[in-house]
Scaffold this active site. Sequence first.
Site, PDB file in Angstrom:
ATOM      1  N   ARG A 129     -10.211   0.994  15.442  1.00 18.76           N
ATOM      2  CA  ARG A 129     -10.106   1.744  14.194  1.00 18.76           C
ATOM      3  C   ARG A 129     -11.071   1.102  13.218  1.00 18.76           C
ATOM      4  O   ARG A 129     -12.247   1.382  13.248  1.00 18.76           O
ATOM      5  CB  ARG A 129      -8.638   1.667  13.725  1.00 18.76           C
ATOM      6  CG  ARG A 129      -8.171   2.755  12.832  1.00 18.76           C
ATOM      7  CD  ARG A 129      -6.709   2.648  12.508  1.00 18.76           C
ATOM      8  NE  ARG A 129      -6.343   1.417  11.806  1.00 18.76           N
ATOM      9  CZ  ARG A 129      -5.174   1.186  11.252  1.00 18.76           C
ATOM     10  NH1 ARG A 129      -4.228   2.097  11.319  1.00 18.76           N
ATOM     11  NH2 ARG A 129      -4.917   0.054  10.632  1.00 18.76           N
ATOM     12  N   MET A 154      12.101  24.075   0.363  1.00 21.98           N
ATOM     13  CA  MET A 154      11.210  23.198  -0.397  1.00 21.98           C
ATOM     14  C   MET A 154      11.984  22.318  -1.387  1.00 21.98           C
ATOM     15  O   MET A 154      11.708  21.128  -1.529  1.00 21.98           O
ATOM     16  CB  MET A 154      10.172  24.047  -1.149  1.00 21.98           C
ATOM     17  CG  MET A 154       9.098  23.209  -1.812  1.00 21.98           C
ATOM     18  SD  MET A 154       7.941  24.191  -2.762  1.00 21.98           S
ATOM     19  CE  MET A 154       7.009  25.008  -1.486  1.00 21.98           C
ATOM     20  N   LYS A 176       0.852  -1.199   0.000  1.00 16.54           N
ATOM     21  CA  LYS A 176       0.000   0.000   0.000  1.00 16.54           C
ATOM     22  C   LYS A 176       0.886   1.246   0.000  1.00 16.54           C
ATOM     23  O   LYS A 176       2.106   1.140   0.164  1.00 16.54           O
ATOM     24  CB  LYS A 176      -0.946  -0.027   1.198  1.00 16.54           C
ATOM     25  CG  LYS A 176      -0.272   0.012   2.552  1.00 16.54           C
ATOM     26  CD  LYS A 176      -1.265  -0.298   3.643  1.00 16.54           C
ATOM     27  CE  LYS A 176      -0.576  -0.301   4.998  1.00 16.54           C
ATOM     28  NZ  LYS A 176      -1.190   0.533   5.979  1.00 16.54           N
ATOM     29  N   TYR A 236      16.417  30.276   4.785  1.00 17.75           N
ATOM     30  CA  TYR A 236      15.254  31.017   5.302  1.00 17.75           C
ATOM     31  C   TYR A 236      15.337  31.210   6.814  1.00 17.75           C
ATOM     32  O   TYR A 236      15.706  30.283   7.542  1.00 17.75           O
ATOM     33  CB  TYR A 236      13.972  30.246   5.003  1.00 17.75           C
ATOM     34  CG  TYR A 236      13.509  30.324   3.576  1.00 17.75           C
ATOM     35  CD1 TYR A 236      13.178  31.552   3.006  1.00 17.75           C
ATOM     36  CD2 TYR A 236      13.389  29.174   2.809  1.00 17.75           C
ATOM     37  CE1 TYR A 236      12.738  31.617   1.687  1.00 17.75           C
ATOM     38  CE2 TYR A 236      12.951  29.234   1.495  1.00 17.75           C
ATOM     39  CZ  TYR A 236      12.629  30.465   0.936  1.00 17.75           C
ATOM     40  OH  TYR A 236      12.189  30.527  -0.355  1.00 17.75           O
TER      41      TYR A 236
HETATM   42  C1  LIG Z   1      -4.189  -4.493   8.169  1.00 18.83           C
HETATM   43  C2  LIG Z   1      -2.718  -4.332   7.984  1.00 18.83           C
HETATM   44  N1  LIG Z   1      -1.940  -5.414   7.943  1.00 18.83           N
HETATM   45  C3  LIG Z   1      -0.608  -5.333   7.791  1.00 18.83           C
HETATM   46  C4  LIG Z   1       0.016  -4.110   7.670  1.00 18.83           C
HETATM   47  C5  LIG Z   1       1.511  -4.063   7.504  1.00 18.83           C
HETATM   48  O1  LIG Z   1       2.105  -3.475   8.635  1.00 18.83           O
HETATM   49  P1  LIG Z   1       3.685  -3.365   8.749  1.00 18.83           P
HETATM   50  O2  LIG Z   1       4.097  -2.373   7.724  1.00 18.83           O
HETATM   51  O3  LIG Z   1       3.906  -2.872  10.133  1.00 18.83           O
HETATM   52  O4  LIG Z   1       4.220  -4.706   8.492  1.00 18.83           O
HETATM   53  C6  LIG Z   1      -0.746  -2.955   7.724  1.00 18.83           C
HETATM   54  C7  LIG Z   1      -0.108  -1.643   7.653  1.00 18.83           C
HETATM   55  O5  LIG Z   1      -0.397  -0.734   8.373  1.00 18.83           O
HETATM   56  C8  LIG Z   1      -2.157  -3.062   7.873  1.00 18.83           C
HETATM   57  O6  LIG Z   1      -2.938  -1.978   7.912  1.00 18.83           O
END
Ligand SMILES: Cc1ncc(COP(=O)(O)O)c(C=O)c1O
Length: 409
Positions: free
Chosen positions: A150, A327, A50, A279
């Site tokens: 969450r 920047m 992700k 700056y």
């Molecule tokens: C549901 C879930 N599983 C696994 C992970 C992977 O976590 P990590 O990067 O700490 O291994 C995440 C990342 O936040 C997650 O949201």
Amino acid sequence: MTTPADLDRLLDGWRGRPTVAVIDLDVLRENVRLFKTLISSTTSLMAVVKADGYGHGSVPIAKAALAAGADELGVATVDEGTRLRDTGIDAPILVLGPIGANERSRALSKRLTLVVSDLGFARGVETDKQMLRLKEPVPVHLKIDTGMRRFGASPEDSVEIATFISASPHLELAAVMTHFAAADDADPAFTLDQTRRFSTVCETIRAAGVTVPQVHLANSAATIRFPDLFRDRVRVGIAMYGLQPGPDIDLPDGVKPVMTLHSRLGRVFSVQPGESVGYGRFWNAAKPTMAGLVPLGYADGYRRHGSDNFWMSVNGRRSPVLGRISMDQTVVEVDARARKGDPVIVVGDGTDGVAPTLNDLATLIDTIPYELATGLVAPRLPHLYVQQGELVAISDASGYREVNPTALG
Ligand SMILES: Cc1ncc(COP(=O)(O)O)c(C=O)c1O
């Protein structure tokens, strides 16, 4: 493997912006292989890609991870999953995060697996499945909130949702999962508490007559620290990139950082006593000082908070940042040997003993390597992908392209 000489050759031949992230796909593959040997053969490895592969670039990282033995992929959004599918990746992709109801049918049509945490959403998946005339039942993972507070169903609601999914001819309960809030904490108490709560809910679901084919809980920290929690699948993100899940967690032997950051001095100049740099005039020269300009700034993810304590490696010398990181530009202290065009290691892999690692920089500004890595993104910061010493892909202002697609796996 990519050697320092390979890297020099590669950077010398690069005609784009002088500041680049180098992603070593051999290192990524080796990290994946090491995690595969660490987990049991009955546990599958989900490579979490992700946030554009934690800033590394989700497409080449996903391809390399799968080629090295990862079994499936984890993303946060439907867009992220769609991007992977559209590049021809066929492996299972689990969308770990909550998604909008309006994204559901697109996700199903791309064969992305969804996480369900409430009955309304499960019913929506049913409806979309019928609308899309999908033949097979749609696999979903039921997420239980065991303490993260969450995303996830409450333990009380979980049995009803699991029963609904398992009774539906349109859905398939592929797995039940949870996520740890503090697996990196030195005190394992909360993680063990969450595990107990999870096991209790799974037992209650089974007692209601529902088959739970698979369960999964472990992120990087839990995979490294708690072999008892591997279960059917581990979801490894940060550690696959060679970054620590927490300051006190050592990575398994041989796991190394995948990304390094490089630049070149754009100018070398002297600063005289009484002059300031940058700056706000926060740094003032007490003595004649040689300074080097590095074309990199906070817009590249090189965080302004580091102005007081970040450093880079210039010609093997520790070169502290002078004044405020701007920047697009940062000034560092250099020595008399420094020349315009000299190579700068902004972030290293910890092997040269001078350049900071991403873990070092994160600690200095009281953040986590996750946040730093996810900020170092293409196209602003060109990403060069290397494998066996050769450039295999580039992601920059002209887009993502594979120089040698077969090499990527
Ligand atoms: C549901 C879930 N599983 C696994 C992970 C992977 O976590 P990590 O990067 O700490 O291994 C995440 C990342 O936040 C997650 O949201």
